[in-house]
Design an enzyme around this catalytic site. Structure first.
Site, mmCIF file in Angstrom:
data_model
loop_
_atom_site.group_PDB
_atom_site.id
_atom_site.type_symbol
_atom_site.label_atom_id
_atom_site.label_comp_id
_atom_site.label_asym_id
_atom_site.label_seq_id
_atom_site.Cartn_x
_atom_site.Cartn_y
_atom_site.Cartn_z
ATOM 1 N N HIS A 469 0.798 -1.238 -0.059
ATOM 2 C CA HIS A 469 -0.045 0.063 -0.027
ATOM 3 C C HIS A 469 0.937 1.389 0.010
ATOM 4 C CE1 HIS A 469 -3.652 2.371 1.237
ATOM 5 N NE2 HIS A 469 -2.704 3.248 1.938
ATOM 6 N N GLU A 470 1.805 1.152 0.836
ATOM 7 C CA GLU A 470 2.579 2.558 0.982
ATOM 8 C C GLU A 470 3.630 2.594 -0.131
ATOM 9 O OE1 GLU A 470 1.912 4.745 2.927
ATOM 10 O OE2 GLU A 470 0.552 3.422 4.425
ATOM 11 N N HIS A 473 1.636 4.323 -3.045
ATOM 12 C CA HIS A 473 1.911 5.715 -2.838
ATOM 13 C C HIS A 473 3.248 6.297 -3.260
ATOM 14 C CE1 HIS A 473 -1.666 6.796 -0.807
ATOM 15 N NE2 HIS A 473 -1.479 6.033 0.347
ATOM 16 N N HIS A 476 3.366 6.684 -6.843
ATOM 17 C CA HIS A 476 2.754 7.900 -7.302
ATOM 18 C C HIS A 476 3.580 8.881 -7.417
ATOM 19 C CE1 HIS A 476 -1.596 9.925 -7.300
ATOM 20 N NE2 HIS A 476 -0.851 10.153 -8.397
#
Length: 679
Positions: A469-470, A473, A476
């Protein structure tokens, strides 16, 4: 005194020279950085040249770089490697920055020029990213009081300063309460049910605190979660639960009840000053959801489907606990324990079985391989780049042409100076300066179980998802290809920012992905196919309960921020009244979510907690596209990279999503994935 924060870094890739930076450097650096930024803005406002997009909007975007850099360094350290001195500094620095921000946003001469450009610029000559910057810059002034009368501007300044201080106080109170508690166990019989890895970690914690022959458990995630999941000692589970759930809700010096009431009242007053009915109306104007009414409708629709499933989940678990241990009803400190046992019985899978296949180093290598297969980037550790703590790992990220894509910092283990949870952050945002592409410096911070003398760091399946998940990010941020830092990377609408992170979690349940890294840390054996299948089947275990819980938190956020909060007299009673409409487990009056809900009171998610569920709709729909074509399909990955990851906030997120998917997202995709709707 020389100040490394004000000098050229002269380091590899202009990375931060952490070892040279001392706490005493920060305040003088902020003061000087603000002075320089004010000079830049004065030059802009005093210029006699006709105001244009380039000499006004772009020039403003480029101003204050030094303040931005110092802020990134300071506040990232204050989250990941803080101290009493740093927290004291934050109380001085936060109001300084709030005042500086208001000095810019309430500068009449500056706003006059921006407004002139906004009203007269030939928009046909601006590309989409430049149009977005123009719109965002103008709205930024209006939304921060540029059109207010002078007395209201002064009140706005005062509110912003107070909000800044209260947010810092809230976070510090939660951290201090978390660190203040530890539970010492001297009799090994009281550790019944705990796996060896949990006991070993607790023994290591005791040694770190100078104690031998005992086990110490804390409220840090890697200690608290396994204890609540595996401990057969119901009284000790209750003790841990009560300590965790009552943080900053005890009426002591670290209590957050008054802080919460002040914060929501100040946010409401600020919104009213600016002409909005509530804080939520103000925030959601710049979100995909647009209005509190749409958010509440969205959450209510999900709740209508999840709540019946929640009741079934709890009924099943209650019957199981009665059959197993004769319990007539389960309490909140029982839920994780019996859930884990029931899941193991139903699916023959649990974290004890899975953890040996999830050695941290191999999971890191696995997520790197996923990024390489999807987006053609490679990670090379660089031990020469300075870091803020010895445990931090630093990587150069390069593409297939060996060009630098980003610098990536990874910080994986809990410390007393690190707040709980996991997050991605930025030390330097990607942007273009005089035509040169300044590549970003990105970081992820987690709180995983540390290795012991006999066992490496082994992750639970949830922790594997957290890392992915991190890292989503981080991708991105790393793959950003914009012109302007304020629109680059994760600078997107808040209810869109979780798409890149949440979609990557889906790969952790796919055999083709797990085969890249999931190998037994002792034998090297790949994770068996039948175990992966059972893991996948168990993913929707108690999905109703989990969904309702998230919806409840979103509704709590909206209850604070979507109305006039002046009627809230008692935080405990207010929360209880809201939750009892949705809760299916007995409430515990000594505990309170609001007083430790850092996401909305110290983390930027006010009026935005719903965005996790909103983005789940996007990620479920987007992953269906990958599943149709293949989870490592280069065409779909290319569309995701080119239309989502690289674009940042350069265009409206729905436009970007439709460019990737070819249509708007299907809201039912989330419920299909959770097994709450038939496919």
């Amino acid at each position: 005194m020389s100040n490394p924060l004000l000098e050229n870094f002269n380091t590899p890739f202009d990375t931060i020279p952490f070892r040279k930076i001392k706490n005493e450097h920060f305040l003088p650096a902020f003061i000087e950085g603000i002075r320089l930024a004010k000079e830049e803005i004065a030059l802009l406002t005093e210029s006699t040249e006709p105001a244009t997009f380039e000499n006004t909007v772009v020039a403003l975007e480029a101003s204050g770089n030094k303040v931005d850099l110092i802020s990134n360094i300071f506040f990232n350290l204050n989250s990941a490697e803080t101290s009493d001195d740093m927290q004291a500094l934050a109380k001085d620095i936060s109001p300084l920055l709030s005042e500086f921000s208001n000095d810019v946003m309430l500068n009449e001469a500056l706003f006059k020029k921006v407004k002139l450009v906004y009203e007269t610029a030939d928009k046909t000559k601006l590309d989409e990213e430049s149009l977005t910057l123009l719109e965002k810059t103008y709205k930024g002034f209006v939304r921060n009081g540029a059109n207010l009368q002078e007395d209201k501007k002064e009140r706005l300044r005062s509110i912003d300063k107070e909000i800044s201080v209260l947010g810092q106080q809230y976070g510090e109170n939660v951290l201090k309460e978390t660190n203040a508690f530890s539970m010492e166990v001297a009799d090994e019989k009281e550790l019944d049910g705990l796996p060896d890895f949990v006991k070993e970690a607790a023994a290591e914690t005791a040694k770190e605190k100078g104690k031998e022959g005992v086990w110490i458990f804390t409220l840090q995630y890697p200690s608290y979660i396994p204890f609540m999941t595996y401990s057969a000692n119901r009284e000790l589970r209750k003790k841990m639960f009560m300590a965790y759930g009552s943080r900053s809700f005890k009426g002591n010096e670290f209590d957050n009840q008054e802080v919460v009431k002040k914060l929501v009242q100040l946010r409401f007053e600020r919104a009213q000053l600016l002409g909005y009915p509530t804080h939520a109306h103000f925030v959601l104007e710049e979100r995909m959801a647009e209005t509190p009414e749409k958010v509440n409708e969205f959450l209510t629709d999900i709740l209508a489907i999840s709540q019946p499933a929640t009741l079934k989940d709890v009924e099943e678990l209650t019957a199981y606990a009665k059959k197993l241990d004769g319990l007539d009803k389960i309490e909140r400190w029982d839920f994780a324990y019996y859930s884990e046992k029931l899941k193991k019985e139903k699916y023959e899978v649990d974290d004890e079985l899975l953890k040996p296949y999830f050695q941290l180093e191999k999971v890191i290598d696995g997520v790197f391989k996923v990024a390489e297969k999807l987006f053609g980037i490679h990670f090379v550790e660089n031990k020469e780049i300075d870091r803020y703590h010895p445990e931090v790992l630093v990587y150069e990220v390069r593409n297939d042409k060996n060009e630098l894509v980003a610098i990536f910092y990874a910080d994986f283990f809990p410390r007393e100076g690190k707040r709980g949870g996991a997050w991605m952050t930025v030390f330097r945002q990607q942007k273009k300066v005089n035509g040169e592409d300044k590549r970003p410096h990105i970081s992820i911070v987690c709180s995983f179980t540390k290795p012991t003398k006999s066992t490496p760091s082994l992750l639970t399946s949830n922790e594997v998802q957290t890392l992915f998940h991190e890292f989503g990010h981080a991708l991105h941020g790393m793959l950003a290809k914009g012109n302007y830092g304020s629109l680059s990377g994760t600078n997107v609408y808040w209810d869109f920012v979780e798409l890149p992170s949440q979609i990557l979690e889906n790969w952790t349940l796919e055999k083709d992905c797990l085969d890249l890294f999931a190998r037994h840390y002792k034998t090297g054996q790949a994770i068996p196919a039948d175990l992966v299948q059972r893991l996948k089947e168990s993913a929707n275990f108690q999905a109703g309960y989990a969904t309702t819980r998230q919806v409840a938190f979103g509704m709590l956020d909206m209850a604070y921020h979507g109305v006039d909060p002046s009627g809230i007299k008692d935080i405990g009673e207010f929360e209880k009244a809201l939750f009892e409409k949705m809760e299916v487990l007995p409430q515990v009056k000594e505990t309170n979510m609001s007083c430790q809900f850092s996401h909305i009171f110290n983390g930027g998610y006010s009026s935005g907690y719903y965005s996790y569920k909103w983005a789940e709709v996007l990620d479920a729909d987007a992953f269906e596209f990958f599943k149709e074509k293949g989870i490592f399909n280069s065409e779909v990955a290319g569309k995701f990279k080119d239309n989502i990851l690289s674009k940042g906030g350069s265009e409206h997120p729905m436009i970007l999503y439709k460019k990737f998917r070819g249509r708007e997202p299907d809201p039912k995709a989330l419920l299909r994935r959770a097994g709450l709707l038939k496919k």
